[in-house]
Design a protein around this motif. Sequence first.
Motif, PDB file in Angstrom:
ATOM      1  N   LEU B  11      27.734  38.082  37.096  1.00 35.91           N
ATOM      2  CA  LEU B  11      27.579  37.210  38.261  1.00 35.91           C
ATOM      3  C   LEU B  11      27.711  38.062  39.511  1.00 35.91           C
ATOM      4  CD1 LEU B  11      27.165  34.136  38.342  1.00 35.91           C
ATOM      5  CD2 LEU B  11      29.643  33.886  38.546  1.00 35.91           C
ATOM      6  N   VAL B  12      26.797  37.858  40.467  1.00 37.84           N
ATOM      7  CA  VAL B  12      26.880  38.556  41.755  1.00 37.84           C
ATOM      8  C   VAL B  12      26.932  37.501  42.846  1.00 37.84           C
ATOM      9  CG1 VAL B  12      25.797  40.181  43.329  1.00 37.84           C
ATOM     10  CG2 VAL B  12      25.588  40.527  40.860  1.00 37.84           C
ATOM     11  N   LYS B  13      27.954  37.557  43.669  1.00 40.86           N
ATOM     12  CA  LYS B  13      28.138  36.587  44.755  1.00 40.86           C
ATOM     13  C   LYS B  13      28.409  37.319  46.065  1.00 40.86           C
ATOM     14  CE  LYS B  13      27.813  32.842  42.269  1.00 40.86           C
ATOM     15  NZ  LYS B  13      26.729  31.835  42.528  1.00 40.86           N
ATOM     16  N   ARG B  14      28.282  36.574  47.146  1.00 37.39           N
ATOM     17  CA  ARG B  14      28.542  37.150  48.472  1.00 37.39           C
ATOM     18  C   ARG B  14      29.910  36.696  48.966  1.00 37.39           C
ATOM     19  NH1 ARG B  14      24.821  40.312  50.096  1.00 37.39           N
ATOM     20  NH2 ARG B  14      22.675  40.026  49.451  1.00 37.39           N
ATOM     21  N   THR B  15      30.496  37.512  49.806  1.00 31.87           N
ATOM     22  CA  THR B  15      31.785  37.195  50.410  1.00 31.87           C
ATOM     23  C   THR B  15      31.739  35.822  51.065  1.00 31.87           C
ATOM     24  OG1 THR B  15      32.191  39.530  50.848  1.00 31.87           O
ATOM     25  CG2 THR B  15      33.502  37.954  52.087  1.00 31.87           C
ATOM     26  N   GLY B  16      32.757  35.019  50.789  1.00 27.28           N
ATOM     27  CA  GLY B  16      32.844  33.688  51.370  1.00 27.28           C
ATOM     28  C   GLY B  16      32.257  32.586  50.514  1.00 27.28           C
ATOM     29  N   GLU B  17      31.493  32.925  49.499  1.00 27.17           N
ATOM     30  CA  GLU B  17      30.915  31.911  48.622  1.00 27.17           C
ATOM     31  C   GLU B  17      31.994  31.297  47.734  1.00 27.17           C
ATOM     32  OE1 GLU B  17      27.066  34.233  47.241  1.00 27.17           O
ATOM     33  OE2 GLU B  17      26.887  32.101  46.749  1.00 27.17           O
ATOM     34  N   LYS B  18      31.754  30.061  47.321  1.00 23.11           N
ATOM     35  CA  LYS B  18      32.617  29.398  46.339  1.00 23.11           C
ATOM     36  C   LYS B  18      32.052  29.716  44.958  1.00 23.11           C
ATOM     37  CE  LYS B  18      35.030  25.018  45.621  1.00 23.11           C
ATOM     38  NZ  LYS B  18      35.262  23.653  46.161  1.00 23.11           N
ATOM     39  N   VAL B  19      32.919  30.153  44.069  1.00 20.43           N
ATOM     40  CA  VAL B  19      32.471  30.609  42.753  1.00 20.43           C
ATOM     41  C   VAL B  19      33.170  29.802  41.660  1.00 20.43           C
ATOM     42  CG1 VAL B  19      32.248  32.580  41.203  1.00 20.43           C
ATOM     43  CG2 VAL B  19      32.160  32.942  43.678  1.00 20.43           C
ATOM     44  N   PHE B  20      32.399  29.359  40.691  1.00 20.03           N
ATOM     45  CA  PHE B  20      32.937  28.624  39.546  1.00 20.03           C
ATOM     46  C   PHE B  20      32.701  29.442  38.281  1.00 20.03           C
ATOM     47  CE2 PHE B  20      33.817  24.468  41.395  1.00 20.03           C
ATOM     48  CZ  PHE B  20      33.030  24.476  42.540  1.00 20.03           C
ATOM     49  N   LEU B  21      33.763  29.690  37.551  1.00 18.06           N
ATOM     50  CA  LEU B  21      33.644  30.318  36.241  1.00 18.06           C
ATOM     51  C   LEU B  21      34.085  29.293  35.207  1.00 18.06           C
ATOM     52  CD1 LEU B  21      35.144  33.869  36.949  1.00 18.06           C
ATOM     53  CD2 LEU B  21      32.784  33.105  37.180  1.00 18.06           C
ATOM     54  N   GLU B  22      33.209  29.071  34.222  1.00 19.82           N
ATOM     55  CA  GLU B  22      33.472  28.038  33.229  1.00 19.82           C
ATOM     56  C   GLU B  22      33.819  28.662  31.882  1.00 19.82           C
ATOM     57  OE1 GLU B  22      32.697  24.900  35.799  1.00 19.82           O
ATOM     58  OE2 GLU B  22      33.063  24.602  33.667  1.00 19.82           O
ATOM     59  N   CYS B  23      34.726  28.012  31.180  1.00 24.39           N
ATOM     60  CA  CYS B  23      35.133  28.464  29.856  1.00 24.39           C
ATOM     61  C   CYS B  23      35.224  27.251  28.939  1.00 24.39           C
ATOM     62  CB  CYS B  23      36.481  29.168  29.934  1.00 24.39           C
ATOM     63  SG  CYS B  23      37.168  29.663  28.332  1.00 24.39           S
ATOM     64  N   VAL B  24      34.647  27.379  27.748  1.00 26.64           N
ATOM     65  CA  VAL B  24      34.678  26.277  26.783  1.00 26.64           C
ATOM     66  C   VAL B  24      35.116  26.819  25.425  1.00 26.64           C
ATOM     67  CG1 VAL B  24      33.315  24.527  25.580  1.00 26.64           C
ATOM     68  CG2 VAL B  24      32.822  25.048  27.973  1.00 26.64           C
TER      69      VAL B  24
END
Lengths: 109, 116
Positions: B11-24
């Motif tokens: 996953l590549v995101k930018r500073t300030g973004e909201k990030v969701f990591l999911e685990c099942v």
Amino acid sequence: TQLLEQSPQFLSIQEGENLTVYCNSSSVFSSLQWYRQEPGEGPVLLVTVVTGGEVKKLKRLTFQFGDARKDSSLHITAAQTGDTGLYLCAGGAGYALNFGKGTSLLVTP
Amino acid sequence: DVKVTQSSRYLVKRTGEKVFLECVQDMDHENMFWYRQDPGLGLRLIYFSYDVKMKEKGDIPEGYSVSREKKERFSLILESASTNQTSMYLCASEQGNSPRGYNEQFFGPGTRLTVL
């Protein structure tokens, strides 16, 4: 937090050699797990030891739990390139496990 | 076999973004965990949960939150991603109150997050 110290930090050997890695703590653990992690993957559980002095064997891997349940060792006989990876020990402490920082093993042909 | 899956491997995101990591997880485990793994620092526990809607802070909860609305799913949220949150994120699950008297954690494959 109960600290687990692993040694050596890095180990590079040739196929066919034997090796031992260590996991030491000043604290007593109710159980101790060993994991192997390959690059880019999650750790995979190898074994759990729970009784002081216990020895478990998994093919060429021998795991020992110290009598006082404060330390453990992993011995690999006749290492193979497929044994390459990061070996982590983890001690049971309530809800969470405390992990050592691991021994990075490289086995070359 | 226990199966723990994570929504993304990279996953590549930018500073300030909201990030969701999911685990099942598919083994009806009570306990679930989120770790981050960094070179030289090992695995560090961010949050864990021992029941639906229950959560406990781990060693490094700052900058993170979690959600566990269903037993099989445990989400890690970065409210405002920062570059120092670039890391490998690992999810794990384990059976609660094992009759054996000890618990073993089973890990997902990890999410390599880069924050630019």
